[in-house]
Design a protein around this motif. Structure first.
Motif, PDB file in Angstrom:
ATOM      1  N   ASP A 142       0.809  -1.227   0.000  1.00  0.00           N
ATOM      2  CA  ASP A 142       0.000   0.000   0.000  1.00  0.00           C
ATOM      3  C   ASP A 142       0.842   1.278   0.000  1.00  0.00           C
ATOM      4  N   HIS A 197       0.836   3.745  -2.129  1.00  0.00           N
ATOM      5  CA  HIS A 197       0.070   4.919  -2.592  1.00  0.00           C
ATOM      6  C   HIS A 197       1.034   6.029  -3.031  1.00  0.00           C
ATOM      7  N   TYR A 240      -7.206  -3.497  12.454  1.00  0.00           N
ATOM      8  CA  TYR A 240      -7.370  -2.037  12.543  1.00  0.00           C
ATOM      9  C   TYR A 240      -7.166  -1.647  13.996  1.00  0.00           C
ATOM     10  N   GLY A 289      -2.155  -6.568   2.594  1.00  0.00           N
ATOM     11  CA  GLY A 289      -2.224  -5.187   3.078  1.00  0.00           C
ATOM     12  C   GLY A 289      -3.666  -4.740   3.189  1.00  0.00           C
ATOM     13  N   HIS A 330      -4.073  -1.001   6.076  1.00  0.00           N
ATOM     14  CA  HIS A 330      -3.092  -0.016   6.536  1.00  0.00           C
ATOM     15  C   HIS A 330      -2.694  -0.229   7.996  1.00  0.00           C
ATOM     16  N   HIS A 331      -3.094  -1.326   8.599  1.00  0.00           N
ATOM     17  CA  HIS A 331      -2.713  -1.650   9.973  1.00  0.00           C
ATOM     18  C   HIS A 331      -2.129  -3.050   9.983  1.00  0.00           C
ATOM     19  N   SER A 372       0.673   0.755   6.530  1.00  0.00           N
ATOM     20  CA  SER A 372       0.855   1.830   5.558  1.00  0.00           C
ATOM     21  C   SER A 372       0.285   3.117   6.121  1.00  0.00           C
ATOM     22  N   ARG A 373       0.835   4.246   5.645  1.00  0.00           N
ATOM     23  CA  ARG A 373       0.332   5.563   6.044  1.00  0.00           C
ATOM     24  C   ARG A 373       0.407   6.473   4.828  1.00  0.00           C
ATOM     25  N   TYR A 374      -0.724   7.075   4.460  1.00  0.00           N
ATOM     26  CA  TYR A 374      -0.753   7.967   3.299  1.00  0.00           C
ATOM     27  C   TYR A 374       0.306   9.063   3.441  1.00  0.00           C
ATOM     28  N   GLU A 408       8.054  -2.392   4.543  1.00  0.00           N
ATOM     29  CA  GLU A 408       7.310  -3.126   5.568  1.00  0.00           C
ATOM     30  C   GLU A 408       8.179  -4.151   6.272  1.00  0.00           C
TER      31      GLU A 408
END
Length: 285
Positions: A13, A15, A196, A235, A238-239, A256-258, A264
């Motif tokens: 992820d 992005h 999450y 993925g 995002h947690h 993941s974090r935008y 990872e």
């Protein structure tokens, strides 16, 4: 077989469309410093045509094998079929790239293979009928945007079945000497792997964040081959977290974090073991 792949950098992820150029450059430099034998990306690289652009940039910059599956964001602005066709064509043009959904089992060493599939939140887990979740997918992917909302559930189920069937076929075709299989996918195949904030999913979110039919196929494969290790990387949420579904079936869900970019985990693959090193390395906004 070619030279065994012993060290793989796992990315999920990223992005890339949300990351600034200097963040991308620092992240790529760190990857080069770590010097993995290959890169593995478990979906949500970007959106639309930018997915192909980003993959070309990675191939040119890193100059080593890049294996990937697609996430739901990667189909934005297109139909599912056309997005896949475009990236299959790209992989023919750029030899460093392998789209695992369209590829048979890839040998990593004499006893270990890599397989992969995009997967999909397939509406078979949780309570689709009463869920109030409406992902951007329904407005930004042509298959949903151009169809009646009453048809969305059947479309999700169909995508999940297709993913499960492709993975099941790849697993059934493995020779007996394969004792480890690394399975890359985007959407967690089990509720227990859909993390999450340290907890797993509820009935409201599960229809869109779990590929239940793929999970069923993986359970069946693990039962048929009890002496083979099945290690799943995914993925989407995002947690991060780890779910041990059986003695020979473990799922690692990545973080993941935008706006930031993570490495990872680094995978170290030996003849009889596969280890992930954490914590994640990330480059903030």
């Amino acid at each position: 077989m070619n030279q065994p792949l012993r060290r793989i950098a796992w990315i999920t992820d990223p992005h890339f469309d949300h990351a600034k150029l200097d963040v991308w450059q620092s992240w790529a430099a760190k990857l080069l410093e770590l010097d993995p034998d290959a890169i593995l990306i478990t979906g949500d690289l970007s959106e639309g045509d930018d997915v192909a652009y980003q993959l070309r940039c990675l191939a040119e910059t890193l100059n080593r094998p890049i294996h990937f599956v697609l996430g739901n964001h990667d189909f934005y602005g297109k139909s599912i079929a056309s997005a896949r066709r475009d990236l299959i064509a790209l992989c023919r043009d750029v030899p460093q790239l392998t789209y695992l959904t369209d590829h048979p089992a890839l040998p990593l060493n004499e006893s270990t293979v890599l397989i992969g599939d995009d997967g999909w939140g397939d509406a078979t887990e949780g309570n689709y009928a009463d869920s109030n979740v409406r992902l951007n997918d329904f407005q930004l992917i042509d298959d949903f945007r151009n169809s009646n909302p009453d048809a969305w559930q059947s479309l999700l189920v169909a995508e999940g079945k297709a993913a499960a069937d492709r993975v099941a076929e790849k697993l059934q075709n493995l020779p007996d000497e394969i004792t480890q299989v690394l399975i890359a996918t985007h959407v967690p195949p089990f509720r227990e792997a859909c993390w999450y904030e340290g907890k797993t999913t509820d009935d409201n979110w599960a229809p869109f964040f779990v590929c239940g039919q793929l999970g069923k196929a993986l359970r069946e494969a693990a039962e048929r081959a009890p002496d083979r290790k099945h290690i799943v990387l995914c993925g989407h949420t995002h947690h991060d977290g780890v779910a041990k579904m059986a003695d020979n079936l473990v799922v690692h869900t990545g973080f993941s974090r935008y706006g930031s970019l993570e490495i990872e985990s680094m995978l170290t693959i030996e003849q009889d073991s596969l280890e992930l090193s954490r914590p994640a390395i990330y480059f903030p906004k």
